[in-house]
Structures are given as structure tokens and as C-alpha cells.
Design a protein around this motif. Structure first.
Motif: not given
Ligand code: DGT
Ligand code: CA
Ligand code: CA
Ligand code: ZN
Length: 579
Positions: A16, A26, A30, A33-34
Motif C-alpha cells: 500500500s 487511493v 487502501r 490496507d483493508t
């Protein structure tokens, strides 16, 4: 071992960050990250999910991410991540760990200043080079330095064994004195004597854990109580910001808990498999048979007996062959111990860059019960370390003779730590070297040679019959300097052939030879010395770290030359020269 959830999540988060540096949308970054969050919060076994192809059933994990996680879990690597990383300057992922330093700014610093990590960034800040970049000012430098200090405290929290062990032993003594404590021991990496320590683990038995925790948390050494439960209490110490996890159990559970919390994880995973084959189940809670009946395990030796194998000392519990050897009854029973050591090798005094006089060093060695100390100052090329000219050395011998007259029961041996020059020649004439009882040869400068040149440099030095011992063979400094490149197999082969002894340097930042190299040396029949590399009286304690490293490399008493009395030690070195 396959990477655990935390490692997998870290790779996803790094992807990320790299995508953000790249300027991707993004949404793309993202998504990683999720996925990382999902994996950390997973109740199930990640390996099983991967095997059964059920990863993409998790909310927030699509096919593409699932494939990447599978690759990482099954192969331990992820090609996509490696090629993405290669697009960026080295160290940029370390830079973004600094609080308040985002991916874009980290990249700008890495690209424009060439800083390849936090150390380099700190230097750039202190030299006022950061303010010269657009978008940064004097204030940014101050802020970055604060962030770096915080980073050092929170992110890079591993301590050298030599820093953590003395503190751990002191805290252990205070735990032993707490109300009701029956038995107490170090556990975890500090008991296994790993090179670096994440946190200190202590295990104790007592009827009332609460009373022990009360005493423990009230200790003036404790800066902060991080958490406290029924059987576990974690604190942070003032000293070196060390975290200590203390577990207190009923005495009948002590041995199995001690074993569990000593680790390593790799060793345990293997043992659990073996236990299963015998219809036993080993866990944090003890050993149970197929009927759930708890087995009595009074000490760790009993646990290994239950599994039909030799006792395995903590330093060897790393799943590097110790289990197979213990099953076959082939684990060495006479591993080197500190008590076996008769003399301390490698000591400096005020004659070169040491802090104490020869007499002080001699008395300190005597107080430790040592029979001899090899005085090995630096040689003339080591100007920065007060290296001695040949004439200085002759004058030093007079003082050594005088100290040997006055301090009884311990003998100073006349030696040198002679520089191995770039050509592989030694830094003194043969005429003076042949008059010395102990010649250690070390590399101190020109670390930047390539692997072939460096290997040749060492092999060349071995051709000098006056060289007895190769000092700190790779030149590494833990957490600050990489080893110089060298073909260790070739070096050890020739050491075996020529009878050159190799040092296991016990200075906490060196531990050089390291464990793996100790084993390689022993497989070739190379003899070793464990050394203090003492620059002051207190450094004689480094012998314990050298012994620990040698034990982790399976060294036995007979492998270590300074288990011999002084005469035998000197005589063995003399034979090398004669042959
Ligand atoms: P460190 O603190 O990073 O230097 O290394 P260790 O080995 O001291 O690790 P630590 O403090 O996390 O845990 C101490 C021991 O407890 C570890 O060596 C094995 C055991 N242990 C902790 N967590 C687990 C786990 O999830 N599974 C298994 N099998 N053992 C664990
Ligand atoms: Ca630990
Ligand atoms: Ca721990
Ligand atoms: Zn040295």
C-alpha cells in the motif's frame, strides 16, 4: 516456517505504501490496507484458509489479493512485492516507519538526499541537509529528529543480548525474592541466548500470582505497567526501555510453562508433531494423553523423556537439527560451559585503546578465577586505536613481567592483535611475531573489498606461520555494520588445513563467529577460542556471551582451546607455528 499473519499483513501494508509513493489511486492502496486488517483480525488459521482456497470468501479480499497472499504463505515470498520494491530506492520502507513521515516525503528524502535508512536520515537532519530541499525547512529537521527518537523507542525495540541479559538476571533475582515464589527462571530468547532480544520473558511458580505481581510492579525499576491478568503481567523498565513479561503459575505447571515460553516457536512446532505421534498433546497448559489426562512433568528433562529423546538445552532449541540428534541420542552432552574456561583471550589495556592498566586487568581476571589473560593490543597500523610500534611492545613485555611477578595465580600472556593488511600481510615483522605467545590477526580497515579480494586477504594471512588465531572473522557490528563479504567456507577450509584457530568474539555487538559459522567451523574440525575482546575490566564478562554463542553452535569443551591450562594453550599455539 510459513510467514505468520502479522508478517503477511506487514507485506500488504508495505505494498500500500509503495503504491502511494507511486501515485496510484487511493482506492488501490487502501484495498491492501483493508486486506491487512482482515488478516490480522482472522479467527481462523491462515494456512488452512489458503490450502482450502477460501481466502476470497473473506469480505474485503478479492481474487487478486487472495492470490498474492497464497503465494506469500506457500512460498514465503511474493514476486509482485519484490519487483515493486525494486522500483524504489533502498531503505525507503524504513523511512516511512518514522512517525509523521508520509510516503511522498520519505521518497523525496531517499531520492534527493540518498538517505537509505533512519540512521542516514538522522545524519542528514543533524548536518542541516534536509532544509535545503524544497518543501522542508529547519522546523522539519527538528520534527524529524523527534520522530526518529520515537521510532527508535517503539519500532526498533530489539536489544543486544549483552544489554538485555544482565538486566533480565537482576529482575529475575527480585522475582525470586517475591512472596511465595517457589521456582523462577528466564524464558524466551534471553534464555536461549539469542543475539538480540525483543522482550524479556520470566516464568515463576507460586501459590498466589497476584501477590507476586504486586511486588513485581512496585519495583523501582518498573517505569510502566503495560498489562496485568490472572497469570501474566507485562511491564516496561526504565532501563533501556525493556519490556518484561512475567508469568506466574502453580508449581505443577512450572516446567511445561517454562518450556513453552522458552521457545523457540520453530522448536515447539516440531515437538508438538512428535508428541502427536505418541498420542500426546503438548501445549502451554501441559502435556495431556489421548484421554485428556494430564501427565506429571516435574522438570524439562522429564518432558523430553516423555518424547523419548535426550534433554535439549535452551540454547539449542531453534529447530536446526537438534530434535533429530536428540532422538538419535547424538546430541553432545559436554557442551562448553563458562566454568570450563581457564583463560580469557583478547584483552586490551591502556597500552592501546583499553581503559584499564595491565595490573587492573590481571587482578580482574584473577577475581573471576581465570588462570590467564592474553594481552593483545592493537598493532602499528591501527593508529586510531593507539596501535603499538614494535619498540613499544618490547617495553610492554617488561611491564607484563612485573605484573606477573606481583599478581599471583593469574598469568598475562604476551600477545598482539595484529592487523591483517590489505595484501594479507601482517602488520609486524616475523622477528617480533615469533617472540609472542599469542598472535591474533584481525581486519580493522578497508572493509569495502569485494568477496574475492577479502577471501584472498584472509587466506593469504593464514600462510604466515606466526598467525595463531583469526579475530572477529566477519567484522560485523550488530545493528550498525554489515559483515564484510567473505567466502566463509573457503576461510574455514583453509583454517582447518593450516591449523589456524578461529575466534568466537563475545563482544555483544560482534558475536563473531556467529552461531551458524561456529557449526560450520566445527564440522571441519577447526579449533576455536571464546574471547572477551576486553577493553576494560567489566568486559571480561563478555566471555559469557562468547560461550553462549559457541554453545548455540554446538561447541563442546574439547573444541575450545582456552579450556586448556596456560601451558597447554601456549604449547598448542606453538605447535601450529612449528608445523
Ligand atoms: P523475542 O522476544 O522476539 O526476542 O523472542 P521470544 O522467543 O522470546 O518470543 P516471545 O517473547 O514472543 O515469546 C516467548 C516464547 O513463548 C516463544 O519463544 C515461544 C512461546 N510463544 C509465544 N507465542 C507463541 C505462539 O504463538 N505459538 C507458540 N508455539 N509459541 C509461542
Ligand atoms: Ca521474549
Ligand atoms: Ca514475550
Ligand atoms: Zn579487534
Amino acid at each position: 516456517m510459513p510467514p505468520d499473519k502479522a508478517t503477511v499483513a506487514q507485506v500488504l501494508r508495505d505494498i500500500s505504501l509503495l503504491l502511494q509513493m507511486k501515485g496510484e489511486s487511493v482506492f488501490r492502496s487502501r484495498a491492501y490496507d483493508t486486506a491487512a486488517d482482515r488478516i490480522v483480525g482472522l479467527g481462523e488459521d491462515l494456512g488452512a484458509l489458503v490450502r482450502e482456497g477460501r481466502l476470497q470468501e473473506l469480505p474485503g479480499i478479492g481474487q487478486a489479493t487472495a492470490d498474492k497472499v497464497s503465494e506469500l504463505v506457500t512460498t514465503g515470498k511474493l514476486a509482485y512485492f519484490e519487483s515493486l520494491k525494486a522500483e524504489f530506492p533502498p531503505g525507503v520502507l524504513e523511512l516511512v516507519r518514522v512517525p509523521d513521515l508520509g510516503p511522498k516525503k520519505a521518497l523525496a528524502l531517499a531520492r534527493q538526499l540518498g538517505v537509505d535508512g533512519v540512521d542516514a536520515l538522522e545524519k542528514a537532519c543533524r548536518e542541516g541537509r534536509v532544509r535545503q530541499l524544497s518543501g522542508f525547512g529547519e522546523k522539519s529537521e527538528t520534527k524529524l529528529l523527534d520522530g526518529i527518537a520515537l521510532y527508535r523507542r517503539t519500532v526498533n525495540t530489539r536489544r543486544l543480548l549483552g544489554e538485555a541479559l544482565p538486566v533480565a538476571e537482576r529482575i529475575l533475582e527480585s522475582v525470586k525474592a517475591a512472596p511465595g515464589v517457589i521456582r523462577a527462571s528466564l524464558g524466551g530468547s534471553v534464555r536461549r541466548r539469542a543475539e538480540t532480544i525483543g522482550d524479556v520473558d520470566l516464568i515463576a511458580s507460586a501459590p498466589d500470582a497476584g501477590a507476586v505481581f504486586d511486588a513485581f510492579t512496585r519495583s523501582p525499576e518498573v517505569a510502566q505497567v503495560i498489562g496485568r491478568g490472572e497469570s501474566k503481567c507485562s511491564v516496561r523498565l526504565h532501563e533501556r526501555d525493556l519490556q518484561v513479561d512475567l508469568r506466574v503459575l502453580p508449581d505443577e505447571d512450572f516446567a511445561t510453562a517454562l518450556h513453552h515460553f522458552t521457545g523457540s516457536k520453530g522448536h515447539h512446532v516440531r515437538l508438538r508433531g512428535l508428541a502427536q505421534e505418541r498420542g500426546l498433546k503438548i501445549s502451554e497448559w501441559g502435556v495431556h494423553d489421548a484421554n485428556g489426562q494430564k501427565q506429571s512433568v516435574p522438570d524439562e528433562a522429564a518432558l523430553y523423556r516423555l518424547l523419548g529423546m535426550q534433554y535439549i538445552p535452551p540454547e539449542l532449541r531453534e529447530d536446526t537439527g537438534e530434535i533429530e540428534a536428540a532422538l538419535a541420542g547424538k546430541l553432545p552432552e559436554d557442551l562448553i560451559t563458562l566454568e570450563d574456561i581457564q583463560g580469557a583471550v583478547h584483552a586490551h589495556s591502556t597500552w592501546s585503546d583499553g581503559k584499564n592498566s595491565l595490573e587492573e586487568m590481571a587482578r580482574a581476571a584473577q577475581a573471576l578465577g581465570l588462570k590467564y589473560l592474553t594481552v593483545t593490543e592493537h598493532s602499528q597500523a591501527a593508529i586510531y586505536a593507539g596501535g603499538l610500534k614494535e619498540d613499544d611492545l618490547r617495553r610492554q613485555w617488561d611491564e607484563i613481567d612485573r605484573v606477573n611477578e606481583t599478581v599471583r595465580g593469574v598469568r598475562l600472556l604476551k600477545g598482539i592483535e595484529v592487523d591483517i593488511l590489505e595484501s594479507g600481510a601482517l602488520d609486524y615483522s616475523d622477528g617480533i611475531l615469533e617472540r609472542l605467545e599469542v598472535v591474533i590477526g584481525s581486519i580493522h580497515v578497508r572493509h569495502s573489498m569485494d568477496e574475492e579480494q577479502m577471501t584472498r586477504r584472509l587466506l593469504q594471512a593464514f600462510d604466515n606461520p606466526h598467525l595463531h588465531i583469526l579475530g572477529h572473522p566477519t567484522g560485523r557490528l550488530l545493528q550498525s555494520r554489515e559483515p564484510y563479504p567473505v567466502r566463509m567456507e573457503a576461510v574455514l577450509d583453509k583454517a582447518a588445513e593450516r591449523g589456524v584457530v578461529v575466534e568466537v568474539n563475545g563482544k555483544p555487538e560482534r558475536l563473531d563467529l556467529k552461531t551458524e559459522h561456529v557449526r560450520q567451523a566445527l564440522q571441519r574440525g577447526v579449533k576455536l577460542v571464546v574471547s572477551a575482546d576486553a577493553h576494560k575490566v567489566a568486559d571480561l564478562g563478555n566471555l559469557a556471551f562468547a560461550v553462549a554463542t559457541a554453545r548455540r553452535g554446538w561447541a563442546r569443551k574439547g573444541d575450545i582451546l582456552n579450556t586448556l591450562p596456560a601451558e597447554g594453550f601456549v604449547e598448542t599455539l606453538r605447535t601450529r607455528r612449528a608445523s
